[in-house]
Structure formats: structure tokens, C-alpha cells
Design a protein around this motif. Structure first.
Motif: not given
Length: 388
Positions: A64-68, A70-76, A92-97
Motif C-alpha cells: 500500500n505504501l509503495l503504490t500510494n 501521495k508518498i514519495v519513495k526515496l532511493f539512491h 512498482m513503487p511510484e512516485p520515486v525520487f
């Protein structure tokens, strides 16, 4: 917080689902398997870090978090992290930064490592001692847990610094556009069995008929590796595939007579290989793959005669470096050598440099330069553009 309890993990997720940004990282092993083996999931939100042990906890509730949206999923540099999450959770996670892509838009090295980025923007030196540790061994050491925590803890700090600067420069949308193209297309993680043979070492030494056999052999190997969940090289090596394609064995005895084959292949695999060679030899002449076809998938400098476009590429590189320096952007963020070669050969659309924000920023100028509509000259050591 080291999490080995399901309820504790889901409690953390409830808090995470109320955030605007969540930092995520993974530790994994891929030495003995086809699919990466998730060994640790790290997550961080403001004021809280969670190191989740996937050997004890089912991570699927993270879906649920990965597909929300409204929440930016932050990676390097998240390609492998996304691949693991996609395999483990199915979404697939989205959105991604991605802090690595973002770095290029701030004038930093486009492929900068996480530790160097933390040092450059936060002036913090990270320890490197556990970079190549075996994350599957339990219990994890204090040093490992500290290293894993730092991987997500400083991601959040980087994000707030970078997002502010990118917003001021009006480049934040560019970053998200690049991330979407590079990481969030489902075909980026799909395994194309028909095209796998192009990645074989020394595939360029094969004839078109041999390429047909290579296509069938590489596809067979991929299916076998996936089915057994072992590295593809454990089934049969690239070198063996190329040699088999050149020698064209038609019987198991012929295959086993080849150097190293009998000791590394069982009879079942040998039958599969012979059948693959036969399928390759059954291709009609107009069905045979060629290196022109390869360009549809991977147009690289080694696939063309550099001498034909060397002057054009040199001029374009000078223009790219000039615009990059002028706007404090990494040159590699603006374009690639592959794209420059295509433009030199007359391509005018359908590539990253001639799409999205890059088209107006640098792409149109590069086309004009190649077509002689603008020129470059030096004025006291500085490049000057002149329209004709």
C-alpha cells in the motif's frame, strides 16, 4: 530499530503511510541465485528508522505504501531495489525520487556514489567497512546495522537539501521525468527472452545463422536459470554458447566432445542445447537476426564506424560541455554518447536527447549544429555560438 516482529513492522507502516516522503533501501545477495535474495529492508521517516529482517517478517504489507501516489519513495540508484520490491511484492513503487539522478541536475557527477554524495552535500563521511558484507548471515553485527541505518537516515537529509535546490532552479520536474523514463517503465524489468542473446560476450563474432542459434540457446538458458533460480552462467557460460553456435553440434556425442562440455553439462541440458541449435538452424533466410536489428535495442558507439561521424561528435561534445558548465549540470545528464552518434547519423526524434525537457534545452541546438545552422568559435578561451 531492528524489526523481527510482524506486528511491529505493520505498526511502523501505519506511521509511514502518513508521511510525505519515505526513504527505502535494500541489502541483498545475488551470488548463487537468479533472483536477488532480499536480506534486509531499510526504511526511514522523520525521526524513525526501521531495519526489517525479511527472514522473520513478511514484507508484503508494504504494498500500500509503495503504490500510494501521495508518498514519495526515496532511493539512491534504485534499479536493483525496485527490481527486488517488484519481485517480492509484485508492485512498482511510484512516485520515486532518485538522489543519484538528482545529483546530475545540481552539477555533481551523474553517477555519484551514495557516500560521496553525502560527503558533498552534508559534509558527513560514511564508513565503508560493510559495503561487501554477507547480509544473509545472522545475527547481523552492530556495525552492519549501523551501516544499514545510515543508508536511509541520510537519504532523507539529502532529499530535503536537493529538492529545495531543484525547486529553486525549476528542475524538479525534469528529475521526476528522467526517473520515470529510466526506472518506472515495466519493460525495464521484464526479461526479453528473444533479445537476451545480444548481451552474450563475443556475440559480434557470429554469422547470421550462428546468431539464430545463439538466440535460441540464450533463451533456453534464461528459462533454465529462472526455473532453477540459479545464475545463468551456472547453466552454461557465454563462451560455451558462442562456441556451440560456431561448431553446430547435432548430436549429444558431438556436444560432449567439445572441450569442457561433458564435465559441466548433464544429459537433460545437453538435449535442450541440441534442440536449441536445431531450432536456430530451422530459421528461414529472411528470419535470421542481423546486427542492424540489434540497433533497435542498443545503438552503441561500437556498432557504428566512429570515423564517419567523429568530427560531428567532437563538435557536439564541445557544445554539450559548454551548456553543462553554463547551467551547472553534469554533461552526462544532458545526453549520452549513444544519442550523439544517432544525431550525427541523422536521427531527429525518438531518443532521450530529442525528447522532453532535453529537446528544447540542448537537442534542437545539436541538430542545428550538425546541419550547419549554427557554428562554434573561441573568444578568449570561451566558446561562442553563432547562427548562420
Amino acid at each position: 530499530m531492528y524489526v523481527t516482529d510482524q506486528q511491529e513492522f505493520e505498526k511502523f507502516l501505519k506511521t509511514a503511510n502518513k508521511q510525505e516522503v519515505v526513504a527505502i533501501d535494500t541489502e541483498f545477495l545475488r551470488d548463487n541465485t537468479y533472483w536477488p535474495k532480499l536480506c534486509l529492508l531499510q526504511m526511514a521517516i522523520n525521526g524513525k528508522t526501521s531495519l526489517v529482517d525479511p527472514f522473520e517478517v513478511d514484507i508484503k504489507p508494504i504494498k500500500n505504501l509503495l503504490t500510494n501516489k501521495k508518498i514519495v519513495k526515496l532511493f539512491h540508484s534504485p534499479r536493483q531495489d525496485i527490481e527486488i520490491l517488484l519481485h517480492e511484492v509484485g508492485v512498482m513503487p511510484e512516485p520515486v525520487f532518485d538522489t543519484q539522478i538528482a545529483a546530475g541536475f545540481l552539477g555533481l557527477q551523474s553517477q555519484i556514489g551514495y557516500g560521496n554524495l553525502v560527503s558533498a552535500l552534508l559534509n558527513i563521511k560514511l564508513k565503508k567497512g560493510d559495503t561487501y558484507t554477507d547480509w544473509s548471515i545472522r545475527p547481523l553485527t552492530k556495525s552492519q546495522l549501523s551501516y544499514a541505518k545510515d543508508d536511509v537516515k541520510y537519504l532523507l537529509e539529502l532529499y530535503y537539501v536537493m529538492a529545495k535546490k531543484l525547486t529553486q532552479l525549476k528542475r524538479l520536474d525534469w528529475v521526476y521525468e528522467d526517473i520515470k523514463v529510466k526506472y518506472l517503465g515495466k519493460d525495464a524489468y521484464e526479461i526479453s527472452l528473444d533479445d537476451r542473446f545480444w548481451h552474450l560476450k563475443r556475440v559480434s563474432t557470429l554469422t547470421r545463422r550462428q546468431l539464430a542459434c545463439a538466440r535460441e540457446l540464450a533463451s533456453w538458458r534464461e528459462k533454465a536459470a529462472i526455473r532453477r533460480n540459479i545464475p545463468r552462467r551456472w547453466v552454461i557460460s557465454d563462451e560455451q554458447i558462442v562456441q556451440i553456435c560456431k561448431q553446430q553440434p547435432t548430436k549429444i556425442e558431438d556436444l560432449f566432445a567439445m572441450r569442457g562440455a561433458k564435465g559441466s553439462l548433464n544429459t537433460e541440458d545437453a538435449r535442450g542445447i541440441i534442440d536449441a541449435v536445431k531450432r536456430g538452424n530451422a530459421y528461414k533466410p529472411d528470419e535470421l537476426p542481423s546486427f542492424k536489428e540489434k540497433h533497435k535495442y542498443s545503438f552503441k558507439n561500437e556498432d557504428v564506424d566512429k570515423n564517419e561521424v567523429e568530427a560531428e561528435i567532437d563538435l557536439m561534445c564541445a557544445l554539450v560541455r559548454h551548456r553543462a558548465k553554463e547551467n551547472n549540470i553534469a554533461p552526462q545528464t544532458l545526453t549520452s554518447n549513444s544519442d550523439l552518434a544517432k544525431i550525427a547519423y541523422g536521427v531527429k526524434s525518438g531518443i532521450p536527447t530529442l525528447s522532453g525537457w532535453r529537446k528544447d534545452f540542448i537537442g534542437n541546438e545539436l541538430i542545428d549544429l550538425v546541419n550547419g545552422k549554427i557554428s562554434l568559435r573561441l573568444d578568449e578561451g570561451n566558446i561562442v555560438l553563432e547562427k548562420k
